[in-house]
Design a protein around this motif. Structure first.
Motif, PDB file in Angstrom:
ATOM      1  N   LYS A 163      38.567  -4.850  10.038  1.00 31.87           N
ATOM      2  CA  LYS A 163      38.967  -5.117  11.425  1.00 31.87           C
ATOM      3  C   LYS A 163      40.469  -4.869  11.600  1.00 31.87           C
ATOM      4  O   LYS A 163      41.177  -4.582  10.649  1.00 31.87           O
ATOM      5  N   GLU A 164      40.896  -5.021  12.844  1.00 32.20           N
ATOM      6  CA  GLU A 164      42.295  -4.771  13.215  1.00 32.20           C
ATOM      7  C   GLU A 164      43.283  -5.383  12.207  1.00 32.20           C
ATOM      8  O   GLU A 164      44.204  -4.716  11.752  1.00 32.20           O
ATOM      9  N   ALA A 165      43.028  -6.660  11.825  1.00 36.37           N
ATOM     10  CA  ALA A 165      43.977  -7.354  10.945  1.00 36.37           C
ATOM     11  C   ALA A 165      44.039  -6.709   9.562  1.00 36.37           C
ATOM     12  O   ALA A 165      45.085  -6.722   8.901  1.00 36.37           O
ATOM     13  N   ASP A 166      42.900  -6.128   9.111  1.00 33.78           N
ATOM     14  CA  ASP A 166      42.883  -5.474   7.792  1.00 33.78           C
ATOM     15  C   ASP A 166      43.589  -4.125   7.840  1.00 33.78           C
ATOM     16  O   ASP A 166      43.974  -3.571   6.810  1.00 33.78           O
ATOM     17  N   LEU A 167      43.698  -3.570   9.034  1.00 36.37           N
ATOM     18  CA  LEU A 167      44.119  -2.169   9.154  1.00 36.37           C
ATOM     19  C   LEU A 167      45.465  -1.949   9.827  1.00 36.37           C
ATOM     20  O   LEU A 167      46.160  -0.972   9.538  1.00 36.37           O
ATOM     21  N   LYS A 168      45.861  -2.851  10.715  1.00 42.85           N
ATOM     22  CA  LYS A 168      47.078  -2.623  11.508  1.00 42.85           C
ATOM     23  C   LYS A 168      48.311  -2.534  10.620  1.00 42.85           C
ATOM     24  O   LYS A 168      48.589  -3.417   9.813  1.00 42.85           O
ATOM     25  N   GLY A 169      49.014  -1.409  10.737  1.00 40.25           N
ATOM     26  CA  GLY A 169      50.245  -1.214   9.972  1.00 40.25           C
ATOM     27  C   GLY A 169      50.014  -0.908   8.500  1.00 40.25           C
ATOM     28  O   GLY A 169      50.965  -0.720   7.742  1.00 40.25           O
ATOM     29  N   LYS A 170      48.735  -0.838   8.083  1.00 29.54           N
ATOM     30  CA  LYS A 170      48.426  -0.600   6.662  1.00 29.54           C
ATOM     31  C   LYS A 170      48.403   0.900   6.365  1.00 29.54           C
ATOM     32  O   LYS A 170      47.976   1.711   7.194  1.00 29.54           O
ATOM     33  N   LYS A 171      48.837   1.227   5.139  1.00 28.58           N
ATOM     34  CA  LYS A 171      48.777   2.628   4.698  1.00 28.58           C
ATOM     35  C   LYS A 171      47.403   2.846   4.060  1.00 28.58           C
ATOM     36  O   LYS A 171      47.047   2.158   3.092  1.00 28.58           O
ATOM     37  N   VAL A 172      46.650   3.767   4.628  1.00 28.60           N
ATOM     38  CA  VAL A 172      45.278   3.969   4.148  1.00 28.60           C
ATOM     39  C   VAL A 172      45.142   5.359   3.534  1.00 28.60           C
ATOM     40  O   VAL A 172      45.408   6.373   4.196  1.00 28.60           O
ATOM     41  N   PHE A 173      44.738   5.394   2.251  1.00 26.49           N
ATOM     42  CA  PHE A 173      44.501   6.668   1.569  1.00 26.49           C
ATOM     43  C   PHE A 173      43.066   7.091   1.880  1.00 26.49           C
ATOM     44  O   PHE A 173      42.110   6.430   1.477  1.00 26.49           O
ATOM     45  N   VAL A 174      42.913   8.181   2.619  1.00 19.90           N
ATOM     46  CA  VAL A 174      41.577   8.609   3.039  1.00 19.90           C
ATOM     47  C   VAL A 174      41.226   9.929   2.345  1.00 19.90           C
ATOM     48  O   VAL A 174      41.846  10.958   2.604  1.00 19.90           O
ATOM     49  N   ARG A 175      40.230   9.889   1.451  1.00 19.01           N
ATOM     50  CA  ARG A 175      39.781  11.140   0.806  1.00 19.01           C
ATOM     51  C   ARG A 175      38.740  11.769   1.725  1.00 19.01           C
ATOM     52  O   ARG A 175      37.712  11.159   2.039  1.00 19.01           O
ATOM     53  N   VAL A 176      39.044  12.957   2.192  1.00 19.12           N
ATOM     54  CA  VAL A 176      38.108  13.694   3.047  1.00 19.12           C
ATOM     55  C   VAL A 176      37.746  14.998   2.334  1.00 19.12           C
ATOM     56  O   VAL A 176      38.443  15.413   1.405  1.00 19.12           O
ATOM     57  N   ASP A 177      36.657  15.631   2.744  1.00 11.78           N
ATOM     58  CA  ASP A 177      36.317  16.931   2.181  1.00 11.78           C
ATOM     59  C   ASP A 177      36.624  17.994   3.224  1.00 11.78           C
ATOM     60  O   ASP A 177      35.812  18.276   4.094  1.00 11.78           O
ATOM     61  N   LEU A 178      37.856  18.523   3.151  1.00  9.54           N
ATOM     62  CA  LEU A 178      38.271  19.580   4.086  1.00  9.54           C
ATOM     63  C   LEU A 178      38.163  20.949   3.412  1.00  9.54           C
ATOM     64  O   LEU A 178      38.896  21.882   3.736  1.00  9.54           O
ATOM     65  N   ASN A 179      37.251  21.032   2.458  1.00  3.41           N
ATOM     66  CA  ASN A 179      37.020  22.299   1.747  1.00  3.41           C
ATOM     67  C   ASN A 179      36.199  23.214   2.653  1.00  3.41           C
ATOM     68  O   ASN A 179      34.995  23.306   2.533  1.00  3.41           O
ATOM     69  N   VAL A 180      36.910  23.861   3.594  1.00  2.00           N
ATOM     70  CA  VAL A 180      36.244  24.706   4.596  1.00  2.00           C
ATOM     71  C   VAL A 180      36.490  26.186   4.263  1.00  2.00           C
ATOM     72  O   VAL A 180      37.475  26.522   3.615  1.00  2.00           O
ATOM     73  N   PRO A 181      35.582  27.053   4.711  1.00  2.00           N
ATOM     74  CA  PRO A 181      35.797  28.484   4.454  1.00  2.00           C
ATOM     75  C   PRO A 181      36.907  29.059   5.328  1.00  2.00           C
ATOM     76  O   PRO A 181      36.984  28.760   6.525  1.00  2.00           O
ATOM     77  N   LEU A 182      37.792  29.870   4.723  1.00  2.00           N
ATOM     78  CA  LEU A 182      38.875  30.556   5.454  1.00  2.00           C
ATOM     79  C   LEU A 182      38.692  32.055   5.258  1.00  2.00           C
ATOM     80  O   LEU A 182      38.259  32.486   4.185  1.00  2.00           O
ATOM     81  N   ASP A 183      39.017  32.852   6.280  1.00  2.00           N
ATOM     82  CA  ASP A 183      38.948  34.310   6.093  1.00  2.00           C
ATOM     83  C   ASP A 183      40.262  34.814   5.495  1.00  2.00           C
ATOM     84  O   ASP A 183      41.158  34.012   5.177  1.00  2.00           O
ATOM     85  N   ASP A 184      40.400  36.139   5.350  1.00  2.00           N
ATOM     86  CA  ASP A 184      41.588  36.706   4.695  1.00  2.00           C
ATOM     87  C   ASP A 184      42.875  36.407   5.443  1.00  2.00           C
ATOM     88  O   ASP A 184      43.970  36.444   4.877  1.00  2.00           O
ATOM     89  N   ASN A 185      42.756  36.112   6.746  1.00  2.00           N
ATOM     90  CA  ASN A 185      43.940  35.773   7.541  1.00  2.00           C
ATOM     91  C   ASN A 185      44.136  34.262   7.687  1.00  2.00           C
ATOM     92  O   ASN A 185      44.857  33.805   8.566  1.00  2.00           O
ATOM     93  N   PHE A 186      43.447  33.504   6.853  1.00  2.00           N
ATOM     94  CA  PHE A 186      43.535  32.041   6.856  1.00  2.00           C
ATOM     95  C   PHE A 186      43.012  31.401   8.141  1.00  2.00           C
ATOM     96  O   PHE A 186      43.451  30.317   8.533  1.00  2.00           O
ATOM     97  N   ASN A 187      42.094  32.086   8.823  1.00  2.00           N
ATOM     98  CA  ASN A 187      41.415  31.454   9.961  1.00  2.00           C
ATOM     99  C   ASN A 187      40.213  30.677   9.427  1.00  2.00           C
ATOM    100  O   ASN A 187      39.523  31.149   8.516  1.00  2.00           O
ATOM    101  N   ILE A 188      39.980  29.511  10.015  1.00  2.00           N
ATOM    102  CA  ILE A 188      38.839  28.690   9.596  1.00  2.00           C
ATOM    103  C   ILE A 188      37.574  29.318  10.177  1.00  2.00           C
ATOM    104  O   ILE A 188      37.472  29.518  11.384  1.00  2.00           O
TER     105      ILE A 188
END
Ligand SMILES: Nc1ncnc2c1ncn2[C@@H]1O[C@H](COP(=O)(O)OP(=O)(O)O)[C@@H](O)[C@H]1O
Ligand SMILES: O=C(OP(=O)(O)O)[C@H](O)COP(=O)(O)O
Length: 401
Positions: free
Chosen positions: A11-36
């Protein structure tokens, strides 16, 4: 697997002002010009990040991209910043590294609700080694840990597993939860009749999935390149179709197991064969038992499409993994498209339809039917491991609910 604590439990009290390390999977395909070329994984990460932003957290995003060996500019996460900023409606800051003094300064400068993207965590070999010292350095950036990287949850790496040992609480993000709800929940407790459709090219990589599903399903439909190993095991001529010779005994034993368990196992009754593996090959439809010499099966035929569709009409839950044919070639895409359309139609009638990642997702996207399905997984390898009944290290490391 015990139910894991979720970011929604904080909840708000657990999260407000806290630094949160979020592991996401942003392993997306990019073309030769680095477009997603496909931003599905970025969009899938948004609900968790927005929740944290909305509750006043300082969000530190970590991901890998590709399989770099050391620092490799072409695998930088920088090209993702504009799209991420657009989706989050905030200016996402980008760090040049994922640990160290500069990064610490950038974290300290983050306002409540701000977002910082760390550079590719696989630029350090310690990541994949799950090195404890490296995990500690990542953990030292934050107060708590959220893992939303379902696509990488089958890897026991520093940012997906190790870091959870040093940050409390460590919780699952919304995407992680949704994937687990569908892929574990729906399969463990399916509305019956329950059907699985398994295709793709290799028996060897799908064998665990087929075995595990045999214990749960009422109907098992097999298609794709793997079907010829099953045909050959039954003594059919398969021409030059894909066959895994060393898996013939295994195929026979799976056919026997299905019979013993009373599972209705359906193999295609007709096949679209080609005179070469090419988009412009000559093709014709032949019965499954009559593949001529020199021809290879590249798709299921029209009779099979009809039989499969009719058998699916009675079901309440369907899970699909692996295309029915070489859908990349228009001439051999009909079987896969027909299955995608059938699942979309049944979804509209209340049937739960789950697509298990990888090429099947690409096929559903190609057919423009992605938003019709109940659930489309963002993880290929991870969803296969779950369907095999394996535990995912990235999930196990999180706090129980
Ligand atoms: N009859 C076939 N012969 C050769 N390859 C096939 C055949 N049917 C499907 N394939 C190929 O299987 C590949 C997908 O297999 P796989 O990786 O196991 O699926 P997924 O990624 O959905 O798990 C596709 O590239 C497709 O072209
Ligand atoms: O794209 C991924 O896997 P997937 O293609 O099996 O879904 C994940 O980001 C994991 O990447 P990895 O297989 O390099 O560990």
């Amino acid at each position: 697997m015990a139910t894991k604590k979720s970011v929604g439990d904080l909840k708000e009290a657990d999260l407000k002002g806290k630094k949160v390390f979020v592991r996401v999977d942003l392993n997306v395909p990019l073309d030769d010009n680095f477009n997603i070329t496909d931003d599905t994984r970025i969009r899938a990460a948004v609900p968790t990040i927005k929740y944290l932003m909305g509750h006043g957290s300082k969000v530190i995003l970590s991901s890998h991209l590709g399989r770099p060996k050391g620092v490799t500019p072409k695998y930088s996460l920088k090209p993702l910043v504009p799209r991420l900023s657009e989706l989050l409606e905030v200016e996402v800051k980008m760090a040049n590294d994922c640990i160290g003094e500069e990064v610490e300064k950038m974290v300290a400068a983050l306002p409540d609700g701000g977002v910082l993207l760390l550079e590719n965590v696989r630029f350090y070999k310690e990541e994949e080694k799950n090195d404890p010292e490296f995990a500690k350095k990542l953990a030292s950036l934050a107060d708590l840990y959220v893992n939303d990287a379902f696509g990488t949850a089958h890897r026991a790496h520093a940012s997906t597993e190790g870091v959870a040992k040093y940050l409390k609480p460590s919780v699952a993000g919304f995407l992680m939860q949704k994937e687990l709800d569908y892929l574990v929940g729906a399969v463990a407790n399916p509305k019956k009749p329950f059907a699985a459709i398994v295709g793709g090219s290799k028996v060897s990589t799908k064998i665990g999935v087929i075995e595990s599903l045999l214990a749960k399903v009422d109907i098992l439909i097999l298609g794709g390149g793997m079907m010829f190993t099953f045909y050959k095991a039954q003594g059919y001529a398969v021409g030059s179709s894909l066959v895994e010779e060393d898996k013939l005994d295994l195929a026979t034993s799976l056919l026997e197991k299905a019979k013993a368990k009373g599972v209705s196992l359906l193999l295609p009754t007709d096949v679209v064969v080609a005179d070469k593996f090419a988009a412009d090959a000559n093709s014709k439809v032949v019965p499954a038992s009559g593949i001529p010499d020199g021809w290879m099966g590249l798709d299921i035929g029209p009779d099979s499409i009809k039989t499969f569709s009719e058998s699916l009409d009675t079901t309440q839950t369907i899970i699909w993994n692996g295309p029915m044919g070489v859908f990349e070639f228009e001439k051999f895409a009909a079987g896969t498209e027909a299955v995608a359309k059938k699942l979309a139609e049944l979804s509209g009638k209340g049937v739960t339809t789950i697509i298990g990642g990888g090429d099947s997702v690409a096929a559903v996207e190609k057919a423009g039917l992605a938003d019709k399905m109940s659930h489309i997984s963002t993880g290929g390898g991870a969803s296969l491991e779950l369907l095999e009944g394996k535990q995912l290290p990235g999930v196990l490391a999180l706090n129980d609910a």
